[in-house]
Design an enzyme around this catalytic site. Structure first.
Site, PDB file in Angstrom:
ATOM      1  N   TYR A  55     -14.003  -4.310   9.819  1.00 21.05           N
ATOM      2  CA  TYR A  55     -12.724  -3.599   9.849  1.00 21.05           C
ATOM      3  C   TYR A  55     -12.075  -3.735  11.220  1.00 21.05           C
ATOM      4  O   TYR A  55     -10.873  -4.007  11.335  1.00 21.05           O
ATOM      5  CB  TYR A  55     -12.945  -2.128   9.501  1.00 21.05           C
ATOM      6  CG  TYR A  55     -11.681  -1.304   9.464  1.00 21.05           C
ATOM      7  CD1 TYR A  55     -10.875  -1.289   8.329  1.00 21.05           C
ATOM      8  CD2 TYR A  55     -11.282  -0.537  10.561  1.00 21.05           C
ATOM      9  CE1 TYR A  55      -9.710  -0.537   8.287  1.00 21.05           C
ATOM     10  CE2 TYR A  55     -10.127   0.220  10.530  1.00 21.05           C
ATOM     11  CZ  TYR A  55      -9.346   0.217   9.394  1.00 21.05           C
ATOM     12  OH  TYR A  55      -8.191   0.964   9.355  1.00 21.05           O
TER      13      TYR A  55
ATOM     14  N   GLY B 104       0.822  -1.200   0.000  1.00 21.02           N
ATOM     15  CA  GLY B 104       0.000   0.000   0.000  1.00 21.02           C
ATOM     16  C   GLY B 104       0.862   1.257   0.000  1.00 21.02           C
ATOM     17  O   GLY B 104       0.430   2.320   0.444  1.00 21.02           O
TER      18      GLY B 104
END
Length: 316
Positions: free
Chosen positions: A201, A44
């Site tokens: 999450y 990322g």
């Protein structure tokens, strides 16, 4: 009407004052360490906080590998890092953590082509859509944020072990979140939640902290340390995966009143570079300081159970 306006003005003042306080208390990585000749990998690392981490490590002289599933974004990020740091030793590699096959291909390529790996920053993450499964049959948030990271880290461990030395151990930095405190590890790790989207999450980030602690135990005697970090509330595009409009608003608020991507990168950089941080393992850092994870995240038996289940799901 005047009363309502007065209340709204008071709320706005509170938000502004809180934002000023928050900005003034955001810690910065104070290490001046150079890492010339070392190799770092940032998943990322092509946008947001990950891009800031990669750019800073390139500034310090490292060979930097940035990884993401989007070729155009990856190429643009590489050019940006090279242009802003003057370091040409930056490479983009395709990695889709939502695919076990892609993760294995990526790890195999790194093991074949790299002779060392000094720092692994597992920064990639998504927040939604929480109700979708991947081709591997896993919840996409769980696979990108946790299962893919779990698999990638284990596959790269031989290179990390080979690189680490006494006094200069290899480092693994796992990006967690304060929301891990709201997470629960259920029997079905891939359960989808259409209403409480944040629950998936939170669960994924709890798993990251549990994994970090268990991996640290399994790496005892090796010259590799692993720690997790809570970057704080950071204004990045991750919020827009829930809802484009709401995401933009939340991103703007967190950017202005909490942390920019550069500010959010500081704790990961501290753990990757600071001399003292290199002497501890299995710990949780927040705002560039040792902190405490939730009680659930410190459950050693739960961490062992999660590890076994994770091995099955990623087909180790």
């Amino acid at each position: 009407m005047i009363v309502v306006l007065g209340v709204l003005l008071a709320i706005l003042c509170i938000i502004i004052l809180f934002g000023i306080y928050q900005k003034k208390t955001n810690a910065l990585c104070e290490s001046k360490k150079r890492i010339d000749g070392k190799t770092v990998l940032v998943t990322g690392g092509t946008a947001g906080m990950g891009l800031e981490i990669a750019r800073e490590l390139a500034t310090r002289g490292a060979r930097v590998i940035v990884a993401c599933p989007f070729p155009e974004e990856g190429i643009a990020a590489r050019e940006h890092i090279v242009h802003t740091t003057g370091n040409n030793n930056v490479q983009f590699k395709h990695l889709d953590l939502a695919s076990l096959a892609s993760t294995r291909r990526f790890a195999d390529e790194v093991l074949r082509n790299e002779n060392r790996l000094d720092i692994l920053v597992n920064n990639a993450g998504v927040a939604g859509p929480c109700e979708r499964n991947t081709a591997d049959g896993m919840n996409i948030v769980m696979q990108v944020n946790y299962f893919g990271t779990f698999l990638l880290t284990l596959l790269l461990l031989p290179l990390l072990k080979k690189t680490g030395m006494p006094g200069e151990r290899s480092r693994i930095v796992n990006t967690a979140s304060v929301l891990h405190r709201l997470g629960k590890v259920s029997d079905d790790l891939n359960a989808n939640y259409k209403v409480l989207r944040g629950e998936v999450y939170a669960r994924s980030k709890l798993c990251v902290v549990l994994f970090t602690r268990e991996l640290a135990q399994r790496l005892k005697g090796e010259n590799v340390v692993v720690n997790s970090v809570d970057p704080g509330a950071v204004g990045t595009g991750i919020f827009q995966s829930w809802n484009e409009t709401v995401g933009r608003i939340v991103r703007w608020i967190t950017y202005c009143f909490f942390k920019t991507p550069w500010e959010g990168a500081q704790t990961a950089l501290h753990v990757a570079l600071d001399e003292g941080a290199g002497d501890v393992t299995g710990e949780f850092f927040r705002n560039c300081r040792l902190s405490s994870a939730s009680q659930t995240a410190c459950d050693a038996e739960l961490a062992k159970t999660l590890w076994k289940e994770s091995e099955k799901l990623v087909k180790m």
